[in-house]
Design a protein around this motif. Sequence first.
Motif, PDB file in Angstrom:
ATOM      1  N   GLN B   2     -30.109 -17.078  40.478  1.00 13.68           N
ATOM      2  CA  GLN B   2     -30.975 -17.962  40.533  1.00 13.68           C
ATOM      3  C   GLN B   2     -31.023 -19.031  42.771  1.00 13.68           C
ATOM      4  O   GLN B   2     -29.641 -19.304  43.112  1.00 13.68           O
ATOM      5  CB  GLN B   2     -29.754 -19.041  39.483  1.00 13.68           C
ATOM      6  N   TYR B  27     -35.854 -18.514  37.975  1.00 12.46           N
ATOM      7  CA  TYR B  27     -35.233 -18.519  36.926  1.00 12.46           C
ATOM      8  C   TYR B  27     -35.934 -18.133  36.005  1.00 12.46           C
ATOM      9  O   TYR B  27     -36.325 -18.836  35.894  1.00 12.46           O
ATOM     10  CB  TYR B  27     -34.258 -19.367  36.422  1.00 12.46           C
ATOM     11  N   GLY B  29     -35.050 -18.013  32.734  1.00 17.23           N
ATOM     12  CA  GLY B  29     -34.875 -18.736  30.927  1.00 17.23           C
ATOM     13  C   GLY B  29     -35.405 -19.999  30.994  1.00 17.23           C
ATOM     14  O   GLY B  29     -35.782 -20.162  30.723  1.00 17.23           O
ATOM     15  N   THR B  30     -34.320 -20.788  29.808  1.00 13.19           N
ATOM     16  CA  THR B  30     -34.529 -22.081  29.965  1.00 13.19           C
ATOM     17  C   THR B  30     -33.514 -23.064  31.194  1.00 13.19           C
ATOM     18  O   THR B  30     -32.806 -22.964  31.353  1.00 13.19           O
ATOM     19  CB  THR B  30     -33.742 -22.315  28.407  1.00 13.19           C
ATOM     20  N   SER B  95     -29.600 -24.109  34.627  1.00 12.46           N
ATOM     21  CA  SER B  95     -29.665 -22.866  33.948  1.00 12.46           C
ATOM     22  C   SER B  95     -28.275 -22.172  33.296  1.00 12.46           C
ATOM     23  O   SER B  95     -27.465 -22.868  33.674  1.00 12.46           O
ATOM     24  CB  SER B  95     -30.569 -21.928  34.781  1.00 12.46           C
ATOM     25  N   GLY B  96     -28.248 -22.021  31.849  1.00  9.32           N
ATOM     26  CA  GLY B  96     -27.123 -21.289  30.848  1.00  9.32           C
ATOM     27  C   GLY B  96     -26.381 -22.707  30.694  1.00  9.32           C
ATOM     28  O   GLY B  96     -26.588 -23.565  29.990  1.00  9.32           O
TER      29      GLY B  96
END
Lengths: 116, 113
Positions: B2, B27, B29-30, B95-96
């Motif tokens: 990332q 990135y 994703g959310t 993230s994550g």
Amino acid sequence: DGGITQSPKYLFRKEGQNVTLSCEQNLNHDAMYWYRQDPGQGLRLIYYSQIVNDFQKGDIAEGYSVSREKKESFPLTVTSAQKNPTAFYLCASSKSSGLAGIYEQYFGPGTRLTVT
Amino acid sequence: AQSVSQHNHHVILSEAASLELGCNYSYGGTVNLFWYVQYPGQHLQLLLKYFSGDPLVKGIKGFEAEFIKSKFSFNLRKPSVQWSDTAEYFCAVRSGNTGKLIFGQGTTLQVKP
């Protein structure tokens, strides 16, 4: 006043010596972080801790060590193994870092370390 | 890996000019997005943040930012800058499920009176 304190503001050391930077918070935050700030590189994560007695390496952990024996304290040791230790070091904390909470990080004033 | 990219490293504006600082992240994703500011001699402090909902978020001191998911961007804007906006601005992405933030390289804004 609640907040994060880092001491000292300026620190000078000779090459080959270990040095410990202090970070204390009275915000009752669970998570704490150490970043290094270099011109043109932004902030890079050294170590972080989500809970007392637990911590994880960040992106540039080599040459550094930490401990998290108390919730309010997260000292960073810059060891002689760190090849380029001169930098501005920032400590941060947040309420939580897991899925249960998505909280912003609050930053301390920083310590500028110069190693010669 | 990332990453966060801020395209403008040093911006010089006159007072009352409009400001837009670019921020792109890599990135899929959310993500949670942040803009932090560091005024000379002061702590790094939060300007604004995006977690969900309206992609146009408003922050302190008249700043706003727009999250454009299709462009992986979160640009910071202010219609009319003041001399007191002189500072370094950092975009950050979380993230994550950890609190780890990835910061951009920073943009130094200098506003001439």
